[in-house]
Design an enzyme around this catalytic site. Structure first.
Site, mmCIF file in Angstrom:
data_model
loop_
_atom_site.group_PDB
_atom_site.id
_atom_site.type_symbol
_atom_site.label_atom_id
_atom_site.label_comp_id
_atom_site.label_asym_id
_atom_site.label_seq_id
_atom_site.Cartn_x
_atom_site.Cartn_y
_atom_site.Cartn_z
ATOM 1 N N ARG A 255 0.935 -1.156 0.139
ATOM 2 C CA ARG A 255 -0.066 0.012 -0.010
ATOM 3 C C ARG A 255 0.836 1.245 0.176
ATOM 4 O O ARG A 255 0.471 2.179 0.720
ATOM 5 C CB ARG A 255 -0.991 -0.010 1.035
ATOM 6 C CG ARG A 255 -1.825 -1.033 1.372
ATOM 7 C CD ARG A 255 -2.610 -1.089 2.627
ATOM 8 N NE ARG A 255 -3.344 -2.255 3.025
ATOM 9 C CZ ARG A 255 -4.570 -2.757 2.736
ATOM 10 N NH1 ARG A 255 -5.145 -1.825 1.674
ATOM 11 N NH2 ARG A 255 -5.017 -3.739 3.081
ATOM 12 N N LYS B 168 -14.766 -3.250 2.845
ATOM 13 C CA LYS B 168 -13.728 -3.385 2.094
ATOM 14 C C LYS B 168 -12.561 -2.208 2.701
ATOM 15 O O LYS B 168 -12.992 -1.333 3.241
ATOM 16 C CB LYS B 168 -14.099 -3.108 0.829
ATOM 17 C CG LYS B 168 -14.769 -3.862 0.183
ATOM 18 C CD LYS B 168 -14.383 -5.188 -0.120
ATOM 19 C CE LYS B 168 -15.162 -6.257 -0.653
ATOM 20 N NZ LYS B 168 -16.265 -6.699 0.000
ATOM 21 N N ASP B 169 -11.374 -2.521 2.351
ATOM 22 C CA ASP B 169 -10.234 -1.782 2.655
ATOM 23 C C ASP B 169 -10.401 -0.341 2.160
ATOM 24 O O ASP B 169 -10.965 -0.231 1.136
ATOM 25 C CB ASP B 169 -8.981 -2.115 2.151
ATOM 26 C CG ASP B 169 -8.838 -3.886 2.427
ATOM 27 O OD1 ASP B 169 -7.914 -3.651 3.650
ATOM 28 O OD2 ASP B 169 -9.381 -4.589 2.093
ATOM 29 N N LYS B 170 -10.147 0.607 2.902
ATOM 30 C CA LYS B 170 -10.068 2.101 2.529
ATOM 31 C C LYS B 170 -8.818 2.589 2.049
ATOM 32 O O LYS B 170 -8.894 3.304 0.882
ATOM 33 C CB LYS B 170 -10.083 2.943 3.925
ATOM 34 C CG LYS B 170 -10.143 4.474 3.676
ATOM 35 C CD LYS B 170 -10.392 5.140 5.019
ATOM 36 C CE LYS B 170 -10.331 6.689 4.679
ATOM 37 N NZ LYS B 170 -10.556 7.353 5.917
ATOM 38 N N GLU C 201 -10.034 -0.213 6.999
ATOM 39 C CA GLU C 201 -11.398 -1.095 7.310
ATOM 40 C C GLU C 201 -11.436 -2.166 6.594
ATOM 41 O O GLU C 201 -11.272 -2.595 5.512
ATOM 42 C CB GLU C 201 -12.472 -0.031 6.616
ATOM 43 C CG GLU C 201 -13.864 -0.785 7.077
ATOM 44 C CD GLU C 201 -15.028 0.048 6.379
ATOM 45 O OE1 GLU C 201 -15.890 0.392 6.822
ATOM 46 O OE2 GLU C 201 -14.664 0.212 5.015
#
Length: 443
Positions: A32, A90-92, A438
């Site tokens: 990321r 879902k991922d932020k 998240e």
């Protein structure tokens, strides 16, 4: 308070330490660096039918949490947030695609203007009869880029992923569940034990070891809390962290520790309790990994069918059946671990003893859990979770771009499994920083 101030027991590492691919070298590197390094596409459980009063939207989000998108859709369609449905969080810090639903009785796709937002777009829209609910997904597809590594390490990633494809992925509950400070499970343990001052102090304790940038930004608020300046801590605490702000407001208003922690609400406390359950599950998973029984069945296990997720007890007759070993090897069936609670199906024999030790190691008893479930509405009542899951459609590539060398991994996971658990095996870091993301058990 059960211990002197500053002597709180922070417990064991909630994620666990073992690797299923310990003999395979890791790629190293980081995840990321940018949002486009982490891409997630939801695999739906069903397609919209084209009729009904729920508008289904297949949305693409960049740098937005699912709950951010819920708020945006509610404003756009002029409905309450309760009218919005989704299958999983879902991922932020990612580019994610997922289905969401909006209850719009009497209206259709053409009755609303297009959504125009730099971080949210609608790719498909259709109607369906029912609201999309949590768990209504088959799984997720991931494309994840590792940075600050060498492209030559692609062979390490290939070896790890092929091993996991053959034997299954340890189904750890990942960092996201334990919060930015990694202590949600410890806060919950203190609440379950009715040690409410401990719970509050753990909630606002400074991070230990590696932590995220978000934790650094909370430093001033934590310092004010430690000094007992609760009004000042409330002023400094980010507005987005509603539950913690309510606790600080209650303390500033002179409420006692129990009443202050109670202002978090049952939903938030229940989420922290799920982290406590997850920490004990991870401990059992590590014990099975160390014993070499993660990919086998043991008499006393509660096993689960991969498709349908029905459970059955593993008896001597099951183990002696001619097809059991092949079904385990094909990942059709496998052992489960405890998500502790009064409603959980209990294992037997030596398996039960290992699971009981995970509960005892947290200083808890079944009576503690029963009392907690009576006090907190809709508390997670306990269930079982597969100890390993299948990984499919595996792909690995490497290259060099304007940001340097990279290794890129792609794969599909069933609902309930975490991609960061897979990447932990691939990279083999001491920790993967996902504190600001998240995610959920049904991600």
């Amino acid at each position: 308070m059960s211990k002197e101030r500053g002597q709180l027991d922070l417990g064991s590492h909630a994620i666990g330490r073992g690797y299923a691919t310990a003999d395979c070298p890791g790629t190293g590197g980081v995840l990321r660096e940018r949002e486009d390094d982490f891409r997630v596409t939801e695999i739906p459980l069903y397609e919209p039918s084209g009729r009904g009063e729920h508008l289904y939207l297949f949305v693409e989000k960049t740098g937005l949490s699912t709950l951010d998108a819920v708020s945006m859709l509610a404003r756009h369609f002029g409905v309450r947030t309760s009218a919005i449905g989704f299958a999983g969080l879902k991922d932020k810090r990612a580019i994610t695609r997922q289905w969401m639903s909006v209850h719009v009785p009497g209206k259709g796709v053409s009755d609303f203007p297009s959504i125009r937002h730099p971080r949210l777009s609608v790719l498909l829209a259709d109607m369906h009869e029912n609201k999309l609910r949590r768990g209504h997904l088959a799984g997720n597809s991931f494309v994840i880029t590792i940075r600050r590594t060498s492209a030559t390490h692609v062979t390490h990633a290939e070896r790890v992923l092929r091993r996991l494809e053959r034997h299954g992925v340890p189904n750890r509950v990942a960092e996201q569940r334990f919060g930015m400070g990694g202590r949600n499970h410890l806060v919950a343990r203190a609440i379950v034990r009715e040690e409410f001052e401990d719970a509050v102090r753990l909630l606002f304790a400074p991070p230990t070891g590696h932590h995220s940038n978000a934790e650094d930004r909370l430093h001033a608020g934590r310092e004010a809390f430690i000094r007992g300046e609760f009004d000042r801590a409330h002023e400094l605490w980010p507005a987005s962290l509603h539950a913690e702000r309510r606790v600080l407001r209650a303390l500033a208003d002179g409420k006692n520790w129990r009443r202050a922690i109670g202002t978090m609400g049952d939903a938030e406390i229940g989420f922290m309790y799920s982290a406590l359950q997850s920490s004990m599950f991870n401990a059992v998973l590590d014990a099975r990994l160390a014993a070499g029984t993660l990919s086998t069945l043991v008499e006393g296990d509660v096993a689960m069918h991969r498709h349908g997720r029905t459970m059955f007890d593993v008896t001597r007759e099951v183990l002696d059946a001619s097809d059991t070993a092949d079904r385990v090897d094909r990942l059709e069936i496998g052992a489960t671990g405890p998500m502790w609670g009064t409603g959980m199906r209990r294992a037997g024999g030596h398996v039960a003893a290992v699971e009981d030790r995970a509960l005892e190691a947290m200083g808890l008893t079944p009576e503690h859990l029963a009392s907690f479930e009576e006090r907190v509405r809709n508390a997670p009542g306990g269930t079982r979770r597969p100890l390993r899951v299948a990984i499919e459609n595996v792909g690995v590539e490497a290259g060099i771009d304007e940001r340097g060398h990279y290794v890129r991994c792609s794969f599909d996971l069933p609902r309930g499994a975490f991609a960061t658990t897979v990447m932990r095996e691939v990279i083999k870091p001491e920790e993967i920083d996902d504190g600001e993301n998240e995610a959920d058990d049904e991600n």
